[in-house]
Design a protein around this motif. Structure first.
Motif, PDB file in Angstrom:
ATOM      1  N   SER A  13       2.561  62.033 -20.584  1.00 39.26           N
ATOM      2  CA  SER A  13       1.418  62.177 -21.492  1.00 39.26           C
ATOM      3  C   SER A  13       0.749  60.842 -21.816  1.00 39.26           C
ATOM      4  CB  SER A  13       1.853  62.862 -22.796  1.00 39.26           C
ATOM      5  OG  SER A  13       2.727  62.040 -23.540  1.00 39.26           O
ATOM      6  N   LEU A  14       1.394  59.740 -21.472  1.00 42.74           N
ATOM      7  CA  LEU A  14       0.842  58.413 -21.744  1.00 42.74           C
ATOM      8  C   LEU A  14       0.439  57.707 -20.454  1.00 42.74           C
ATOM      9  CD1 LEU A  14       3.270  57.247 -24.550  1.00 42.74           C
ATOM     10  CD2 LEU A  14       0.847  57.768 -24.802  1.00 42.74           C
ATOM     11  N   VAL A  52      12.190  57.393 -25.687  1.00 46.15           N
ATOM     12  CA  VAL A  52      11.059  58.158 -25.162  1.00 46.15           C
ATOM     13  C   VAL A  52       9.806  57.831 -25.969  1.00 46.15           C
ATOM     14  CG1 VAL A  52      10.073  60.475 -24.899  1.00 46.15           C
ATOM     15  CG2 VAL A  52      12.462  60.061 -24.309  1.00 46.15           C
ATOM     16  N   CYS A  53       8.706  57.588 -25.275  1.00 42.24           N
ATOM     17  CA  CYS A  53       7.403  57.338 -25.892  1.00 42.24           C
ATOM     18  C   CYS A  53       6.475  58.451 -25.432  1.00 42.24           C
ATOM     19  CB  CYS A  53       6.847  55.992 -25.439  1.00 42.24           C
ATOM     20  SG  CYS A  53       7.968  54.617 -25.747  1.00 42.24           S
ATOM     21  N   THR A  54       5.826  59.122 -26.390  1.00 40.36           N
ATOM     22  CA  THR A  54       5.072  60.309 -26.042  1.00 40.36           C
ATOM     23  C   THR A  54       4.044  60.679 -27.104  1.00 40.36           C
ATOM     24  OG1 THR A  54       5.311  62.635 -25.357  1.00 40.36           O
ATOM     25  CG2 THR A  54       6.784  61.847 -27.103  1.00 40.36           C
ATOM     26  N   VAL A  55       3.096  61.516 -26.719  1.00 42.41           N
ATOM     27  CA  VAL A  55       2.186  62.161 -27.669  1.00 42.41           C
ATOM     28  C   VAL A  55       2.457  63.668 -27.709  1.00 42.41           C
ATOM     29  CG1 VAL A  55       0.377  60.417 -27.434  1.00 42.41           C
ATOM     30  CG2 VAL A  55       0.326  62.443 -25.965  1.00 42.41           C
ATOM     31  N   ASP A  56       3.461  64.104 -26.990  1.00 45.33           N
ATOM     32  CA  ASP A  56       3.821  65.508 -26.867  1.00 45.33           C
ATOM     33  C   ASP A  56       4.716  65.912 -28.047  1.00 45.33           C
ATOM     34  OD1 ASP A  56       4.910  67.983 -26.179  1.00 45.33           O
ATOM     35  OD2 ASP A  56       5.181  67.458 -24.071  1.00 45.33           O
ATOM     36  N   ASP A  57       4.217  66.805 -28.903  1.00 46.35           N
ATOM     37  CA  ASP A  57       4.991  67.154 -30.095  1.00 46.35           C
ATOM     38  C   ASP A  57       6.203  68.039 -29.803  1.00 46.35           C
ATOM     39  OD1 ASP A  57       3.610  69.519 -29.671  1.00 46.35           O
ATOM     40  OD2 ASP A  57       2.619  69.527 -31.609  1.00 46.35           O
ATOM     41  N   TRP A  74       6.604  58.601 -31.220  1.00 50.24           N
ATOM     42  CA  TRP A  74       5.563  59.610 -31.066  1.00 50.24           C
ATOM     43  C   TRP A  74       4.275  59.130 -31.713  1.00 50.24           C
ATOM     44  CZ3 TRP A  74       2.528  62.548 -34.351  1.00 50.24           C
ATOM     45  CH2 TRP A  74       1.874  63.642 -33.766  1.00 50.24           C
ATOM     46  N   GLY A  75       3.178  59.401 -31.045  1.00 50.23           N
ATOM     47  CA  GLY A  75       1.859  59.075 -31.589  1.00 50.23           C
ATOM     48  C   GLY A  75       0.941  60.264 -31.443  1.00 50.23           C
ATOM     49  N   VAL A 108       3.946  56.086 -34.325  1.00 48.90           N
ATOM     50  CA  VAL A 108       3.067  54.959 -34.015  1.00 48.90           C
ATOM     51  C   VAL A 108       2.102  54.719 -35.168  1.00 48.90           C
ATOM     52  CG1 VAL A 108       1.262  54.122 -32.442  1.00 48.90           C
ATOM     53  CG2 VAL A 108       3.214  55.392 -31.540  1.00 48.90           C
ATOM     54  N   PHE A 109       1.865  53.464 -35.457  1.00 54.22           N
ATOM     55  CA  PHE A 109       0.828  53.076 -36.416  1.00 54.22           C
ATOM     56  C   PHE A 109       0.164  51.820 -35.888  1.00 54.22           C
ATOM     57  CE2 PHE A 109       4.784  51.202 -37.972  1.00 54.22           C
ATOM     58  CZ  PHE A 109       4.444  49.875 -38.135  1.00 54.22           C
TER      59      PHE A 109
END
Length: 112
Positions: A13-14, A52-57, A74-75, A108-109
């Motif tokens: 997703s990234l 894991v780095c993702t935007v997938d909820d 997560w972002g 993420v911020f």
């Protein structure tokens, strides 16, 4: 006690541009295989000790089920740019020990 450096695992997703940029900065990061199911990504990353780095909820749901993992970052989709992700992952890499992220979810911020 020795600290363990954080290493990252991006799901599909990234952008792969995040991987390329962080590798140039000597940060250990890989991208998971395209088309793999989320539980497969999480299991593979966990076996490798990678966050894991993702935007997938769906990963948030897996974590809420109590599935063990090396950490999830997560972002929100479309809220953060590639540059935001790079800055945040550099921040986590510099500020955290891998053991601190075990079974934790970070959101993420914006980091300046």
């Amino acid at each position: 006690m020795a600290t363990r450096r954080v290493s990252f695992y991006l799901d599909e997703s990234l952008s792969s541009r995040i991987v390329a940029q962080l590798r140039r900065q000597d940060i250990d990061i890989i991208r998971g295989p395209l088309g793999a199911d989320d539980p497969v990504h999480l299991a593979r990353a966990t076996e490798m000790g990678r966050v894991v780095c993702t935007v997938d909820d769906d990963f948030l749901k897996l974590a809420a089920q109590g599935i063990e993992h090396a950490g999830i970052i997560w972002g929100e989709q479309d809220k953060y740019s590639i540059g935001d992700w790079i800055r945040y992952l550099r921040f986590i890499h510099a500020a955290c020990d891998a053991d601190e992220l075990q079974n934790e979810v970070y959101f993420v911020f914006h980091v300046d």
